[in-house]
Design an enzyme around this catalytic site. Structure first.
Site, PDB file in Angstrom:
ATOM      1  N   LYS A  82     -15.670  18.210  -7.377  1.00  0.00           N
ATOM      2  CA  LYS A  82     -16.364  17.183  -6.594  1.00  0.00           C
ATOM      3  C   LYS A  82     -17.151  16.307  -7.552  1.00  0.00           C
ATOM      4  CE  LYS A  82     -16.739  15.972  -2.302  1.00  0.00           C
ATOM      5  NZ  LYS A  82     -15.669  16.094  -1.292  1.00  0.00           N
ATOM      6  N   GLY A 181     -15.938   8.512  13.329  1.00  0.00           N
ATOM      7  CA  GLY A 181     -15.362   7.719  12.235  1.00  0.00           C
ATOM      8  C   GLY A 181     -13.891   8.048  12.038  1.00  0.00           C
ATOM      9  N   VAL A 183     -12.128  10.607  10.915  1.00  0.00           N
ATOM     10  CA  VAL A 183     -11.614  11.882  11.415  1.00  0.00           C
ATOM     11  C   VAL A 183     -11.925  12.047  12.903  1.00  0.00           C
ATOM     12  CG1 VAL A 183     -11.782  14.402  11.209  1.00  0.00           C
ATOM     13  CG2 VAL A 183     -11.798  12.985   9.154  1.00  0.00           C
TER      14      VAL A 183
HETATM   15  P1  NAD Z   1     -16.574   8.498   8.293  1.00  0.00           P
HETATM   16  O1  NAD Z   1     -17.643   7.962   7.433  1.00  0.00           O
HETATM   17  O2  NAD Z   1     -15.370   7.666   8.555  1.00  0.00           O
HETATM   18  O3  NAD Z   1     -17.169   8.905   9.736  1.00  0.00           O
HETATM   19  C1  NAD Z   1     -18.372   9.573   9.890  1.00  0.00           C
HETATM   20  C2  NAD Z   1     -19.031   9.006  11.130  1.00  0.00           C
HETATM   21  O4  NAD Z   1     -20.174   9.787  11.447  1.00  0.00           O
HETATM   22  C3  NAD Z   1     -19.513   7.568  10.968  1.00  0.00           C
HETATM   23  O5  NAD Z   1     -18.972   6.773  11.993  1.00  0.00           O
HETATM   24  C4  NAD Z   1     -21.037   7.689  11.060  1.00  0.00           C
HETATM   25  O6  NAD Z   1     -21.625   6.552  11.675  1.00  0.00           O
HETATM   26  C5  NAD Z   1     -21.185   8.915  11.900  1.00  0.00           C
HETATM   27  N1  NAD Z   1     -22.456   9.618  11.757  1.00  0.00           N
HETATM   28  C6  NAD Z   1     -23.190   9.854  10.641  1.00  0.00           C
HETATM   29  N2  NAD Z   1     -24.286  10.584  10.942  1.00  0.00           N
HETATM   30  C7  NAD Z   1     -24.240  10.800  12.274  1.00  0.00           C
HETATM   31  C8  NAD Z   1     -25.057  11.499  13.169  1.00  0.00           C
HETATM   32  N3  NAD Z   1     -26.184  12.120  12.770  1.00  0.00           N
HETATM   33  N4  NAD Z   1     -24.709  11.554  14.472  1.00  0.00           N
HETATM   34  C9  NAD Z   1     -23.586  10.940  14.915  1.00  0.00           C
HETATM   35  N5  NAD Z   1     -22.757  10.264  14.090  1.00  0.00           N
HETATM   36  C10 NAD Z   1     -23.074  10.194  12.796  1.00  0.00           C
HETATM   37  O7  NAD Z   1     -16.181   9.909   7.668  1.00  0.00           O
HETATM   38  P2  NAD Z   1     -14.849  10.745   7.937  1.00  0.00           P
HETATM   39  O8  NAD Z   1     -13.849  10.421   6.896  1.00  0.00           O
HETATM   40  O9  NAD Z   1     -14.502  10.628   9.370  1.00  0.00           O
HETATM   41  O10 NAD Z   1     -15.357  12.215   7.635  1.00  0.00           O
HETATM   42  C11 NAD Z   1     -16.193  12.890   8.529  1.00  0.00           C
HETATM   43  C12 NAD Z   1     -16.678  14.174   7.893  1.00  0.00           C
HETATM   44  O11 NAD Z   1     -15.548  14.973   7.552  1.00  0.00           O
HETATM   45  C13 NAD Z   1     -17.444  13.968   6.585  1.00  0.00           C
HETATM   46  O12 NAD Z   1     -18.447  14.937   6.506  1.00  0.00           O
HETATM   47  C14 NAD Z   1     -16.408  14.229   5.513  1.00  0.00           C
HETATM   48  O13 NAD Z   1     -16.986  14.715   4.320  1.00  0.00           O
HETATM   49  C15 NAD Z   1     -15.567  15.300   6.172  1.00  0.00           C
HETATM   50  N6  NAD Z   1     -14.185  15.328   5.696  1.00  0.00           N
HETATM   51  C16 NAD Z   1     -13.414  14.237   5.823  1.00  0.00           C
HETATM   52  C17 NAD Z   1     -12.103  14.281   5.371  1.00  0.00           C
HETATM   53  C18 NAD Z   1     -11.194  13.087   5.505  1.00  0.00           C
HETATM   54  O14 NAD Z   1      -9.971  13.251   5.362  1.00  0.00           O
HETATM   55  N7  NAD Z   1     -11.704  11.905   5.813  1.00  0.00           N
HETATM   56  C19 NAD Z   1     -11.594  15.442   4.783  1.00  0.00           C
HETATM   57  C20 NAD Z   1     -12.417  16.562   4.712  1.00  0.00           C
HETATM   58  C21 NAD Z   1     -13.713  16.499   5.172  1.00  0.00           C
END
Ligand code: NAD
Length: 382
Positions: A82, A181, A183
């Site tokens: 990371k 977002g 996911v």
């Molecule tokens: P993203 O940034 O596209 O979406 C996250 C969403 O959460 C955003 O819309 C944000 O406004 C919202 N958010 C933040 N804090 C919040 C809160 N307190 N209450 C409600 N909403 C809130 O991120 P993503 O790519 O969808 O990933 C989501 C999570 O999954 C992250 O923690 C990321 O590390 C993890 N993750 C993602 C992937 C991937 O393939 N994108 C893979 C493994 C893990």
């Protein structure tokens, strides 16, 4: 908060942690490689305004270690890594990411990086200009990363429901999704397609509105989602969601989401278990993008999303059954199992290295008609 870095590395057997500083761009970053014993290490770049250097380093270590667990449970010949970038007002993002790209390029392929919080397509393009070892977000890259993650989380939820009730029975289920977002939205779409009732929340009003318009789901004000009675609570925003204050509010039977490190501490997994809430560990179910990306880089192919879903389903089903058999919280069992498999893999590879070293010795000495056994004897004689 302070951290004794070498001690922390030793506790979890980290290989390498690199601190990167660049005065011109304002870059301050930590790159942690947890395990490259079976192949390159994979892990995205998180840019965050950390309270301190120590909390950034700790976050980096925790996230890198979880990446190794994901690789091991998914059976990938790869390990975890990371990077965290300490965000601050003086950071010049383009120049910082380009600098980081050059650092990663110099690692020569031991580390492949990709997206994470605040590292999206724009940042990946800056990295890709400097290194071959960054995920290409365009048509030439692995594609469908968030879809792969959502498919895995969906599989984890399904496995959790089957574990409790013997069936998924989507039309009777309600799922609360925190974070709509990349996911969260895709997960919501899958659930709606199956006929489940979905309630979402996002701190970004426009993001929440997209889900309402596209999928017709209900939303609640951010923060209120914790109190909504439901079958499944799915955290897809940031990690550390389950802590002392939130744990008592959750009114779900299953907690399963894509956010990394959902539990603030291991003890919170025990407390969920004690409350009768089934926690399906995040690193067991959110490996979809990793599986897709790693196989793309290692084998030059795009693993179909449906296969990724099946892989995660199999792992989640197996480990939840093991947890029931042992009568222990799934969070503990999944960590123990990932650690056991990692140790076995390292031993196997070490055994291979030893055997290769011996056969190399045999080969080299073979020119002089000396067998490995002879070499051993000579070594011990010496
Ligand atoms: P993203 O940034 O596209 O979406 C996250 C969403 O959460 C955003 O819309 C944000 O406004 C919202 N958010 C933040 N804090 C919040 C809160 N307190 N209450 C409600 N909403 C809130 O991120 P993503 O790519 O969808 O990933 C989501 C999570 O999954 C992250 O923690 C990321 O590390 C993890 N993750 C993602 C992937 C991937 O393939 N994108 C893979 C493994 C893990």
């Amino acid at each position: 908060m302070s951290i004794r870095l070498l001690d922390a590395m030793a506790r979890e057997d980290f290989e390498e942690v690199v601190a990167v500083q660049d005065r011109r761009s304002g870059l301050r970053a930590v790159v942690a490689l947890h395990d490259t014993s079976a192949g390159p290490a994979f892990g995205g770049i998180r840019r965050w305004n950390y309270a301190s250097e120590a909390s950034a380093a700790l976050d980096c270590l925790r996230l890198a270690r979880a990446m190794t667990w994901k690789c091991v449970l998914a059976g990938l010949p790869a390990g975890g890594a990371k990077t965290v970038v300490l965000d601050h007002g003086g950071l010049d993002p383009e120049s910082a990411y380009r600098h980081l790209g050059r650092v990663i390029e110099r690692m020569g392929g031991r580390y492949y990086t990709g997206p994470d919080v605040n590292t999206g397509e724009r940042e990946l393009a800056w990295l890709a200009a400097e290194t071959r070892y960054a995920t290409d977000p365009g048509p030439e890259g692995p594609q469908e990363l968030a879809e792969s993650t959502a498919a895995g989380v969906f599989a984890g939820i399904a496995a959790g429901l089957r574990h409790l009730d013997g069936e998924e029975d989507w039309s009777r289920r309600s799922v609360v999704i925190q974070g709509l977002g990349s996911v969260g939205l895709r997960l919501a779409r899958r659930l709606v397609e199956q006929g489940a009732r979905v309630v979402g929340a996002d701190i970004d009003e426009r993001t929440a509105q997209v889900a309402v318009t596209e999928l017709g789901i209900e939303t609640v004000a951010p923060g209120d989602e914790l109190d909504v009675p439901c079958d499944v609570f799915s955290p897809n925003a940031l990690g550390g969601l389950v802590h002392d204050l939130t744990l008592v509010r959750l009114r779900a039977r299953v907690v399963c989401g894509g956010a990394n490190n959902v539990l603030a501490s291991a003890a919170h997994g025990d407390r969920l278990h004690a409350r009768g809430i089934l926690f399906v560990p995040d690193f067991m179910v959110n490996a979809g993008a990793l599986i897709r990306g790693a196989l793309f880089h290692l084998e030059g192919r795009r693993e179909p999303v449906v296969e990724i879903q099946a892989r995660v389903d199999a792992v989640a089903t197996e480990l939840l059954a093991l947890a029931r058999e042992l009568g222990r919280p799934p969070s503990r069992v999944a960590v123990a199992e990932a650690s056991r498999r990692l140790a076995a893999r390292r031993n196997r590879l070490r055994g291979c290295d030893d055997a290769a070293a011996l056969s190399d010795k045999g080969r080299v000495s073979g020119n002089h008609t000396t067998s490995p056994a002879d070499t051993d004897r000579k070594d011990s004689d010496a």
